[in-house]
Design an enzyme around this catalytic site. Structure first.
Site, mmCIF file in Angstrom:
data_model
loop_
_atom_site.group_PDB
_atom_site.id
_atom_site.type_symbol
_atom_site.label_atom_id
_atom_site.label_comp_id
_atom_site.label_asym_id
_atom_site.label_seq_id
_atom_site.Cartn_x
_atom_site.Cartn_y
_atom_site.Cartn_z
ATOM 1 C CB ALA A 1 -2.164 -3.285 -0.170
ATOM 2 C CD GLU B 1 10.299 -1.757 7.995
ATOM 3 O OE1 GLU B 1 10.563 -1.157 6.948
ATOM 4 O OE2 GLU B 1 9.878 -2.941 8.008
ATOM 5 N N GLY C 1 6.442 -6.703 0.763
ATOM 6 C CA GLY C 1 5.685 -6.643 2.009
ATOM 7 C C GLY C 1 6.557 -7.030 3.189
ATOM 8 C CD GLU D 1 11.127 -3.909 -1.354
ATOM 9 O OE1 GLU D 1 11.268 -3.757 -0.120
ATOM 10 O OE2 GLU D 1 10.369 -3.217 -2.042
ATOM 11 C CG LEU D 2 10.776 -10.050 2.144
ATOM 12 C CD1 LEU D 2 11.247 -11.334 2.825
ATOM 13 C CD2 LEU D 2 9.302 -10.144 1.793
ATOM 14 C CE LYS E 1 -4.708 -9.275 -1.955
ATOM 15 N NZ LYS E 1 -4.462 -8.316 -0.864
ATOM 16 C CD1 TRP F 1 -0.139 -1.337 3.246
ATOM 17 C CD2 TRP F 1 0.452 0.820 3.307
ATOM 18 N NE1 TRP F 1 0.579 -1.135 4.396
ATOM 19 C CE2 TRP F 1 0.951 0.181 4.466
ATOM 20 C CE3 TRP F 1 0.700 2.188 3.142
ATOM 21 C CZ2 TRP F 1 1.683 0.854 5.440
ATOM 22 C CZ3 TRP F 1 1.440 2.858 4.110
ATOM 23 C CH2 TRP F 1 1.916 2.193 5.241
ATOM 24 C CB CYS G 1 10.740 -1.145 3.113
ATOM 25 S SG CYS G 1 10.639 -1.055 1.329
#
Length: 471
Positions: A170, A375, A221, A243-244, A168, A144, A277
């Site tokens: 958010a 985080e 996410g 990608e976290l 898909k 998002w 992030c």
């Protein structure tokens, strides 16, 4: 939702609501997709793959650039939608549209540079070749906080490689994705090449991972969700790009240009209200310049305007929802209880209609505080001091995450050594905004694997096929 070139409703008749975090008001009701609609999208993408993959790279590029041009033409509309549904400041949202469009520009050209190989044979009667072909139907699960840019960063290389896809988005930000689909429709992208399904996360995700037609999934996410997706992918050995989460260190050495370092940390930390992030989460400043740095930092942060994301001149909008606001409050309260000093901010905005928190600077922060271990995803900047280069690097690397990191120094030897020593996929060297379409973006350790952007970003959408020809 947008499935196989058609605008459809949910077969269940269910909807979910989208709220404006600046006002908490409902701005839209969106059809809730489940497994049935997801399966239809996969079928449409599978059917479209046959023709789309046979187009030349130049033909695919023309479609992509037409879509790019429409995005730029409708920048203000896209920015307004994005700002309304997730709270990004309007001017910043306009910047995201331009950034998102750059991935279509880059990959429209990069698709023309998918080269194969001719290999010297070991026998006179053989010829050896390697060709690259699209992996097939792909799925993109997007976050998002950058609802448009993360979509084109995945769809751009996929489309250029000859893949078709399902997005898909958010549940907080389906409207941006659907607006993008409207532009794809206007660009006359062949039906089935792009599909958008939003709704039940579990039902959609289960279908994507269980359906054998899906060959690759790209996810942006949280690390916890990423680990679960790895487990789900094992059943069919699907390709994954992840990608976290991140917990970026921002190191300001004694010889740094303090003014540039402060300008950089303001831009990095408070962009998107700290909900990125790659933003500066742990600020390490040499003890000899900490007071000067902190003083200038406070002065700059005081100039930031907080308010409704669509209001003129606003720099910082709201947090995306109540849970995001509560996490920020928890981290600040924990830090203060353990001895941190609030230099500025430290509270939510009083009598606000939405989820607003005052941009905050904390001093005397120590490693045992939650804000240095987790985080935060909010507008809070913790400062801690260091005495030697080695201690700064060790502290920066002391995290399970490895996405982005930042260094400020004028010493070229120090810059090279520190850049090589940091265990992060991205190093911003005197640069707080390193993300561009033509460079690889991705992390190490529990920040995921795979790269998006650059020529590296198209690799995971391709299969390498070896052909041995007997003469």
């Amino acid at each position: 939702m947008y499935v196989n070139g058609e605008w459809i409703l949910s077969n269940s008749g269910e909807y979910f609501t989208v709220n404006n975090p600046s006002t908490k008001e409902v701005v839209a009701k969106v059809p809730k997709a489940n497994a049935e609609e997801t399966k239809a999208a996969i079928t449409g993408a599978s059917d479209a793959l046959k023709k789309w993959s046979l187009l030349t790279a130049e033909q695919r590029a023309k479609y992509m650039l037409k879509l790019r041009d429409l995005m730029l033409e409708y920048t203000e509309e896209l920015a307004t939608i994005m700002s309304m549904e997730m709270g990004k400041a309007y001017n910043e949202a306009k910047g995201e549209v331009v950034y998102a469009a750059s991935f279509l520009t880059w990959y429209a050209e990069e698709g023309k540079r998918i080269y194969g190989e001719t290999i010297p044979a070991s026998a006179e009667n053989k010829r050896l070749f390697v060709i690259k072909q699209p992996v097939g139907v792909v799925a993109a699960i997007t976050p998002w906080n950058f609802p448009l840019a993360m979509m084109t960063r995945k769809l751009g290389p996929a489309m250029a490689a000859g893949c078709t896809g399902i997005v898909k988005p958010a549940s907080q930000t389906p409207l941006t994705a659907l607006a993008f689909a409207k532009l794809a429709d206007m660009a006359e992208i062949p039906k089935g090449v792009i599909n958008i399904v939003a709704g039940s996360t579990k039902a959609i995700s289960d279908e994507l991972f269980n359906n054998s037609a899906i060959k690759k999934i790209s996810f942006t996410g949280s690390t916890n969700v990423g680990k679960e997706l790895v487990r789900q992918s094992a059943n069919q050995l699907k390709k994954l790009s992840l990608e976290l989460g991140g917990h970026a260190p921002y190191i300001v050495f004694e010889d740094a240009d303090i003014e540039k370092a402060v300008e950089g940390v303001v831009a990095s930390k408070f962009r998107n209200a700290g909900q990125t992030c790659v933003c500066a989460n742990r600020i390490y400043v040499h003890k000899n310049i900490k007071e000067e740095f902190a003083k200038l930092f406070v002065e700059k942060v005081k100039e930031l305007k907080v308010g409704n994301s669509l209001a003129e001149g606003v720099d910082i909008g709201p947090l995306v929802n109540e849970s995001g606001l509560e996490k920020v409050k928890e981290h600040v309260e924990d830090a203060v209880e353990k001895g941190a000093k609030v230099l500025y901010g430290g509270a939510e905005v009083k009598d606000a209609s939405g989820y607003f928190y005052i941009p905050t600077i904390l001093d005397n922060v120590t490693e045992e505080m939650k804000i240095m271990q987790e985080e935060t995803f909010g507008p809070v900047a913790p400062i801690t001091i260091f005495e030697t280069d080695d201690k700064a690097i060790d502290a920066a690397n002391n995290t399970e995450y490895g996405l982005a990191s930042y260094i400020y120094t004028k010493d070229i030897s120090r810059a090279v050594k520190a850049s090589e020593a940091l265990n992060f996929g991205i190093v911003g060297l005197n640069d707080a905004m390193p993300g561009v379409a033509q460079a690889p973006f991705g992390g190490m350790k529990e920040s995921g694997y795979g790269r998006e952007g650059g020529h590296q970003g198209i690799r995971d959408y391709l299969e390498e096929k070896y052909i041995s020809l007997g003469l």
